[in-house]
Design a protein around this motif. Sequence first.
Motif, short mmCIF file in Angstrom:
data_model
loop_
_atom_site.label_atom_id
_atom_site.label_comp_id
_atom_site.label_asym_id
_atom_site.label_seq_id
_atom_site.Cartn_x
_atom_site.Cartn_y
_atom_site.Cartn_z
N ALA A 1 -6.57 5.19 9.34
CA ALA A 1 -6.49 5.39 7.83
C ALA A 1 -7.08 6.73 7.35
O ALA A 1 -6.42 7.45 6.60
CB ALA A 1 -6.98 4.11 7.06
N VAL A 2 -8.25 7.09 7.90
CA VAL A 2 -9.01 8.20 7.59
C VAL A 2 -8.39 9.46 7.85
O VAL A 2 -8.15 10.52 7.13
CB VAL A 2 -10.47 8.05 7.93
N ALA A 3 -7.87 9.15 9.15
CA ALA A 3 -7.22 10.42 9.74
C ALA A 3 -5.75 10.77 8.94
O ALA A 3 -5.70 11.91 8.78
CB ALA A 3 -6.99 10.00 11.29
N SER B 1 0.79 -1.22 -0.06
CA SER B 1 0.17 -0.01 0.00
C SER B 1 0.74 1.20 -0.03
O SER B 1 0.76 2.24 -0.77
CB SER B 1 -1.08 0.01 1.34
N LEU B 2 1.85 1.46 0.96
CA LEU B 2 2.51 2.62 0.98
C LEU B 2 3.39 2.85 -0.49
O LEU B 2 3.58 3.86 -0.65
CB LEU B 2 3.47 2.57 2.30
N LEU B 3 4.07 1.74 -1.22
CA LEU B 3 4.86 1.87 -2.23
C LEU B 3 3.84 2.32 -3.23
O LEU B 3 4.23 3.07 -4.12
CB LEU B 3 5.39 0.59 -2.58
N THR B 4 2.57 1.89 -3.12
CA THR B 4 1.68 2.23 -4.25
C THR B 4 1.10 3.55 -4.23
O THR B 4 1.29 4.47 -5.26
CB THR B 4 0.21 1.44 -4.40
N VAL B 5 1.05 3.99 -3.16
CA VAL B 5 0.71 5.39 -2.90
C VAL B 5 1.81 6.36 -3.29
O VAL B 5 1.56 7.27 -4.07
CB VAL B 5 0.22 5.79 -1.30
N VAL B 6 3.05 5.96 -2.90
CA VAL B 6 4.13 6.81 -3.10
C VAL B 6 4.38 6.77 -4.68
O VAL B 6 4.70 7.88 -5.38
CB VAL B 6 5.43 6.38 -2.42
N ARG B 7 4.21 5.84 -5.26
CA ARG B 7 4.52 5.57 -6.69
C ARG B 7 3.79 6.40 -7.47
O ARG B 7 4.12 7.25 -8.52
CB ARG B 7 4.16 4.09 -7.05
N HIS B 8 2.51 6.51 -7.17
CA HIS B 8 1.42 7.26 -8.03
C HIS B 8 1.28 8.74 -7.40
O HIS B 8 0.53 9.60 -8.12
CB HIS B 8 0.22 6.78 -8.07
N THR B 9 2.05 9.25 -6.62
CA THR B 9 1.76 10.47 -6.30
C THR B 9 3.27 11.35 -6.27
O THR B 9 3.63 11.96 -7.15
CB THR B 9 1.40 10.72 -4.67
N ARG B 10 3.95 11.01 -5.24
CA ARG B 10 5.48 11.94 -5.26
C ARG B 10 6.43 11.45 -6.12
O ARG B 10 7.09 12.19 -6.82
CB ARG B 10 6.10 11.48 -3.76
N ALA C 1 -1.47 2.92 3.57
CA ALA C 1 -1.87 3.97 2.57
C ALA C 1 -2.07 5.16 3.04
O ALA C 1 -1.47 6.35 2.63
CB ALA C 1 -3.07 3.49 1.74
N GLY C 2 -2.58 5.27 4.25
CA GLY C 2 -2.93 7.05 4.83
C GLY C 2 -1.42 7.31 5.27
O GLY C 2 -1.27 8.66 5.13
N VAL C 3 -0.69 6.56 6.02
CA VAL C 3 0.61 7.02 6.23
C VAL C 3 1.43 7.38 5.25
O VAL C 3 2.01 8.67 5.38
CB VAL C 3 1.27 5.97 7.12
N ALA C 4 1.39 6.92 4.11
CA ALA C 4 2.10 7.31 3.08
C ALA C 4 1.58 8.54 2.40
O ALA C 4 2.33 9.45 1.79
CB ALA C 4 2.21 6.17 1.87
N ALA C 5 0.20 8.50 2.44
CA ALA C 5 -0.40 9.83 1.82
C ALA C 5 0.14 10.86 2.74
O ALA C 5 0.18 12.04 1.89
CB ALA C 5 -2.07 9.81 2.03
N THR C 6 0.47 10.79 4.00
CA THR C 6 0.96 11.88 4.81
C THR C 6 2.45 12.18 4.31
O THR C 6 3.02 13.21 4.13
CB THR C 6 0.87 11.67 6.08
N ALA D 1 9.99 9.88 0.91
CA ALA D 1 8.73 9.59 1.45
C ALA D 1 8.58 8.08 1.60
O ALA D 1 7.93 7.67 2.66
CB ALA D 1 7.59 9.97 0.34
N ALA D 2 8.99 7.29 0.69
CA ALA D 2 8.79 5.66 0.86
C ALA D 2 9.62 5.29 2.33
O ALA D 2 9.31 4.66 3.13
CB ALA D 2 9.47 4.93 -0.14
N GLY D 3 10.73 6.04 2.28
CA GLY D 3 11.52 5.65 3.61
C GLY D 3 10.90 5.95 4.97
O GLY D 3 11.05 5.12 5.85
N ALA D 4 10.33 7.07 4.90
CA ALA D 4 9.46 7.59 6.00
C ALA D 4 8.27 6.52 6.33
O ALA D 4 8.20 6.21 7.62
CB ALA D 4 9.07 9.11 6.01
N ALA D 5 7.70 6.31 5.42
CA ALA D 5 6.55 5.54 5.59
C ALA D 5 6.89 3.91 5.93
O ALA D 5 6.23 3.29 6.81
CB ALA D 5 5.69 5.27 4.27
N GLY D 6 7.89 3.50 5.21
CA GLY D 6 8.60 2.27 5.86
C GLY D 6 8.95 2.17 6.95
O GLY D 6 9.22 1.33 7.72
#
Lengths: 311, 548
Positions: B264-266, B112-121, B190-195, B206-211
Amino acid sequence: MSAPVRRTDVPAIDIHDLRKSYGSVTALDGLDLQVGAGEVHGFLGPNGAGKSTTIRILLGLLRSDGGTVRLLGADPWADAVELHRRLAYVPGDVELWPNLSGGEAIDLLSRLRGGSDSARRDELCERFDLDPTKKGRTYSKGNRQKVALVAALASDVDVLLLDEPTAGLDPLMEAAFQACIREAKDAGRTVLLSSHILAQVEVLADRISIIRQGRIVESGSLTELRHLTRTSITILTDRPTDRLGGLAGVHNVQVDGAQVTFEVDGAHVREVVKALAELDVQGLTAHPPTLEQLLLRHYGDELAHSAQGAR
Amino acid sequence: MTAAVATPTRRTSAGTGPLTGTGTLLRFMLRRDRVRFPAWTLGLAAFMSYFVTALPQIYATPADIRAVAPLLQGPMGALFGGPGYGMDDPRLEHLLAGLYGVYVLLGAGLMSLLTVVRHTRTEEHAGRSELVRSNVVGRHAQLTAALVMTAAMNVVVVVLVGALMTGQGFATTGSWLFAVSAGAMGMSFAGVAATTVQLSEYPRAAAGAAGGALGGAFALRALGDMTSEHGNALSWLSPIGWAQQTAPYVLDRWWPLGISVAFAVATATLGYALSSRRDLAAGLVPPRPGPARAAPWLRSPLALAWRLHRAQIVGWALALVVAGGAYGAFTGPALDVFEDAPEELLVVMGGTEDIGNGFLTVLALTFGITVAVYAVLAAQTIRTEETSGRAEPVLGTAVSRAGWLGSHLLVTAIGSLVLLLASGLATGVGAAISVGEAGLVADMVLATVSFAPAVWVVLALAALLYGAAPRALAAVWALVVYGMIVGFFAPLLDLPDAALWPSPFEHVGGYPLEPVSVVGLVVLTLVAAGLAAAGITAFRRRDVLGTG
């Protein structure tokens, strides 16, 4: 105290019949290049002509397949380390270590070459408007190039090998670069400046060599090269100009109403001027060939081709 | 006909809100990830199905499972598994959900976190977002599309894992609860990565922080689960803890997933809020500046090599110390458990007579091969230095080819030795505490360090390939894999000595089960030196690779 003058009779760079191929692709096909000590030499040619290959052979990074290469009188492959103490190199595509700062990269490269003047380094950072505290991965292409330029120019060396050093610089920084190269020349350094930015070479170079498909096709001072080329002339006249096209050395006559434009070979200017005297010329402009025209004459086909490709 | 061509299609429904274009972007993302999407979701399902089919083979009878129960209930089970629900009388599904399940949870989080990072940052950093955003696309469309796509991936994982578990005949509620907890865990990250993608300009950061948050979540629940049965407040601070506290097949409670959803929502809301406060391609945290000048010691090719390999060596050392300590601590319980362990396992451990030393010997081999993996990865970074064009300016200074490559090899060789030393020390300390025998520290250090010459042979072979045929560098993995297969399975497969011979790991002796082979170590070291010298010679003779 004057700057040390390093002019000697031995050419700084002396290349004869240099050959290099990558598999079936021939990069250098009998290249000859002489650069005198203390000279700023423009090394002009389109992409893929063999400029970078030549420079990388001069650095001993590539081994030549044939011919002789002498740099400061020594063999660049066998004596690489000793020669590298006396030269500085700026690659065309500068890559930096992502987590080393620009300042760290400059200091490291200068120290590995044998040390540099710290005040000079700071002054160059200032002149190139370079922030040395940024990490390598955060620099733009132009700023990475500045890092390599500062590292090279801060060193006290005999030869500067610069491979398209200003491709990423803005006009202001290019002016700073030109000033630095003039200083290097005054200090007696030899500079090999490869480029396809013609204006830059025109301003800086004492002599120019034009490379095409792995061979030098023209070499000489700017004046000498102009001698080989055509002068472009535009006249205004009401008289018929049919005769002009028949004169020896006249090319590309284009008639647009009263305005006639044509080119004249350097050797035939005298006859053409005599002929013009009979045409009741009301206006006349003539301009010497720019380096663009020099190149166009040699690579007209390729430039037209690449211009189409870019569209 | 011409009229049809000339009439522009007007979208009457086209909105102008911050979410305009989300649907189009989502379809585009699915198209880009047409391989990656099934690879992740099917991969996670296959991972789970491996456990589902493998465990019944290992634990053929309920008695087999009961034999390992004390181990799973103890700190080891808590460290690597979970809070230990159902471990007092475990059945297969308890092992699956409570022990192996955490790796599916981690997998869902990582996916989830890699997918969010990949498609945003990543998109923003590459400058492609600028192109997209200049079209009719709302401010929040990209993040929304990335989150919807991640949610879709998690739904697929939930369905596959749930179907797999119920298909195996496990209780329906527990099976679906476990599957949904994996999906909820995925959405938490996914929420963590969105932040985190809002914070830095760089996708890796970004991926490192979420990881890092994922690792922190694992560590929190490990600490909580180890210190109290069924975890404590620390476990409840972790998104992994919420997923595990559902206790599938035991308590079957759904409400902890409410916390996951709220989390996740928060975090996603925080991401949206932060993204409104920054410019495109900018981060909230400005990049940290580095020193304007190099440290005085950074003045030789050896110093540069150390500077470049330093982070890698320190990272590996930390990981090996943690793993070594944990596995070492396993020695005491292992001695008790292995009395009842299946015979095949004991053969790998060197037979039944000296199970303690056999266990330590296998650990040393594991670390030997792990450090060889480090050495090969380090050798590949040397090649990257060259192909990325960073070696060229250095070789353009008064640094010889031999000095440049030799420095990298020397740093990697010493780094390998340090890593072996660190893993041996940590394993030895863990084992010594666990068994109450101080002498094990020295034993274990000797056991792991004796693998250094074998690792050097692997490194030197990599150097030879690099010097002579840099494109073939990856072939060195064959030696590592061969050494691993021979080392772990030769006793089971009854391989002849000739088959063992090519593996350098077979010539160090195998301490503490067998004495250290001094002759073997000397010969390996000489072979390594010879190969490395040949590699450097070959490197001096070839062209430096261009970046093209």
